[in-house]
Write a protein that holds these residues in place. Structure first.
Motif, mmCIF file in Angstrom:
data_model
loop_
_atom_site.group_PDB
_atom_site.id
_atom_site.type_symbol
_atom_site.label_atom_id
_atom_site.label_comp_id
_atom_site.label_asym_id
_atom_site.label_seq_id
_atom_site.Cartn_x
_atom_site.Cartn_y
_atom_site.Cartn_z
ATOM 1 N N PHE A 1 0.824 -1.206 0.000
ATOM 2 C CA PHE A 1 0.000 0.000 0.000
ATOM 3 C C PHE A 1 0.863 1.264 0.000
ATOM 4 O O PHE A 1 2.079 1.205 0.183
ATOM 5 C CB PHE A 1 -0.948 -0.023 1.201
ATOM 6 C CG PHE A 1 -1.895 -1.186 1.174
ATOM 7 C CD1 PHE A 1 -3.110 -1.090 0.519
ATOM 8 C CD2 PHE A 1 -1.551 -2.386 1.782
ATOM 9 C CE1 PHE A 1 -3.982 -2.161 0.474
ATOM 10 C CE2 PHE A 1 -2.425 -3.474 1.741
ATOM 11 C CZ PHE A 1 -3.646 -3.354 1.080
ATOM 12 N N ASP B 1 -4.181 2.782 9.534
ATOM 13 C CA ASP B 1 -4.042 2.698 8.079
ATOM 14 C C ASP B 1 -4.413 1.302 7.599
ATOM 15 O O ASP B 1 -5.186 1.133 6.644
ATOM 16 C CB ASP B 1 -2.596 2.948 7.641
ATOM 17 C CG ASP B 1 -2.079 4.324 7.962
ATOM 18 O OD1 ASP B 1 -2.816 5.122 8.564
ATOM 19 O OD2 ASP B 1 -0.929 4.601 7.601
ATOM 20 N N MET B 2 -3.802 0.302 8.232
ATOM 21 C CA MET B 2 -3.966 -1.068 7.765
ATOM 22 C C MET B 2 -5.409 -1.540 7.919
ATOM 23 O O MET B 2 -5.924 -2.287 7.077
ATOM 24 C CB MET B 2 -3.001 -2.000 8.507
ATOM 25 C CG MET B 2 -1.533 -1.591 8.417
ATOM 26 S SD MET B 2 -0.963 -1.241 6.735
ATOM 27 C CE MET B 2 -1.029 -2.878 6.003
ATOM 28 N N ASN C 1 -7.980 0.439 7.688
ATOM 29 C CA ASN C 1 -8.691 1.099 6.586
ATOM 30 C C ASN C 1 -8.434 0.412 5.253
ATOM 31 O O ASN C 1 -9.284 0.444 4.358
ATOM 32 C CB ASN C 1 -8.282 2.567 6.500
ATOM 33 C CG ASN C 1 -8.806 3.391 7.655
ATOM 34 O OD1 ASN C 1 -9.822 3.041 8.260
ATOM 35 N ND2 ASN C 1 -8.133 4.475 7.980
ATOM 36 N N TYR C 2 -7.280 -0.217 5.111
ATOM 37 C CA TYR C 2 -6.962 -0.953 3.889
ATOM 38 C C TYR C 2 -7.592 -2.342 3.857
ATOM 39 O O TYR C 2 -7.417 -3.079 2.886
ATOM 40 C CB TYR C 2 -5.447 -1.090 3.726
ATOM 41 C CG TYR C 2 -4.728 0.193 3.397
ATOM 42 C CD1 TYR C 2 -5.244 1.110 2.494
ATOM 43 C CD2 TYR C 2 -3.497 0.481 3.985
ATOM 44 C CE1 TYR C 2 -4.571 2.283 2.193
ATOM 45 C CE2 TYR C 2 -2.814 1.655 3.691
ATOM 46 C CZ TYR C 2 -3.358 2.556 2.796
ATOM 47 O OH TYR C 2 -2.681 3.714 2.498
#
Length: 388
Positions: free
Chosen positions: A53, A142-143, A145-146
């Motif tokens: 990402f 972040d992760m 959300n990914y």
């Protein structure tokens, strides 16, 4: 039965190479291009599917099916000078893997390699989350959300611990780590000549009273058996030694165990800051940041871990008595799915490996690498194949 300890020991030299390569090339926050590319090379070489990402995080998987368990490794380093005299010393001045995330990444790569070999025996999928920015503002968010936790039933993570000897694993039932709330206070007074303090409102004097009063929260307003720390780490104010200062900035952080205590202390900080400033004719503005929450180990995962490792010939398993006052963004994962977090001993006094994390002489006994790899493999395999 697969002997994960033997298989991990068989790739020990590879684990050491991975860890030392990362240690020599530390990167911080989300600027992990070398680190992410290095991990990618191993995933490609072992035919492990993955996606990288924009934040340099990576999600990889082995196995098939809808039953998913996740393993998480943080990858980022710190802005600390490496002063060790070793051949794998950091090549980047002012940057260092001073918290062991290089070891975490090596262990995660090792677990992926081994579990890939046995993926036809897995009753589901193992998801490997390689995460940036644990040391800054929470790369776990972040992760998530990914899509790192989509379909995941449980997640495991470890952290090397220089206070525990290699071969020892520490685990805590219930609450594991504190919540944190950084804050900034701006005290406004009125500037004046130092010879005529009556003409001004001394913001430095007010700031001193605020700092003193805030420490009374922990010492006098909460139970001695509760856990909280208020740290004032930065003060800036004034322009001249012979002038009453108009403004002072104070920065600090609150660490608490438990949500009820956190809310109480944050409310009291606001009250005390405002009341103290008003008492001395000044004004105060306070900004409190919502940072990492506290978190607990899942009881079922904890009991399973105890069962799997309490009689292991490779591990001395101990129960940690107290939650850590340090924070950990693994907490964001455990707000969504059950999680288990444990401490992997890396201390070796005979090798001189005794120095604290976040210090310039921090190092690990690399024997912990194959132990951590095996334990993570067992956690994932046992969850998919034996967990109800």
């Amino acid at each position: 039965m697969i002997d994960f300890f033997k298989e991990s020991k068989d790739i020990f030299s590879e684990l050491v190479y991975i860890r030392r390569t990362l240690h020599k090339n530390p990167e911080v926050d989300r600027n992990l291009n070398f680190t992410a590319s290095f991990v990618e090379d191993y995933l490609k070489k072992n035919s492990i599917e993955y996606k990288r990402f924009d934040n340099c995080g990576i999600i990889a998987e082995v196995g098939k099916g809808e039953n998913i368990v996740a393993l998480r490794a943080d990858m980022d380093a710190l802005e600390i000078e490496d002063l060790k005299d070793v051949e794998y010393k950091s090549l980047k001045k002012g940057y260092m893997h001073a918290c062991g995330h290089d070891a975490h990444t090596a262990i995660q790569v090792g677990a992926a390699i081994i579990l890939k070999k046995h993926e036809n025996k897995l009753k589901g999928r193992v998801r490997f989350i390689f995460q940036p920015a644990e040391e800054t503002d929470g790369g776990a968010k972040d992760m998530i959300n990914y899509g790192a936790l989509e379909g995941v039933r449980a997640i495991y993570a470890l952290h090397v611990d220089e206070k525990l000897h290699t071969g020892t694993i520490g685990i805590k039932k219930g609450m594991v780590a504190a919540a944190s709330n950084p804050f900034k206070i701006i005290v406004e007074g009125k500037g004046a000549h130092g010879a005529n303090p009556q003409d001004g409102i001394d913001s430095i004097y007010i700031a001193a009273k605020i700092i003193d009063n805030l420490q009374g929260i922990v010492s006098r307003e909460i139970s001695a058996t509760d856990s909280a720390v208020i740290t004032i780490g930065k003060i800036n104010g004034g322009t001249a030694p012979n002038a009453v200062a108009r403004q002072v900035e104070i920065e600090g952080i609150v660490r608490t165990i438990g949500e009820e205590l956190r809310i109480f202390i944050l409310d009291r900080i606001k009250e005390i800051v405002n009341a103290t400033a008003k008492m001395y004719r000044g004004y105060a503005y306070i900004d409190i940041v919502e940072s990492y929450p506290s978190f607990s180990n899942d009881n079922a995962l904890y009991e399973k871990f105890i069962k799997n490792f309490s009689n292991s010939g490779y591990i001395n398993l101990i129960e940690l008595e107290k939650a850590e006052m340090g924070v950990e963004d693994f907490s964001y994962y455990t707000k969504i799915v059950p999680g288990l977090y444990y401490r992997l001993g890396c201390r070796n006094e005979e090798k001189g490996i005794i120095n604290p994390a976040h210090g310039s002489y921090f190092d690990i006994d690399e024997e912990c690498l194959w132990i951590g790899t095996a334990v993570q493999c067992i956690n994932a395999f046992d969850f998919l194949n034996n967990h109800n």
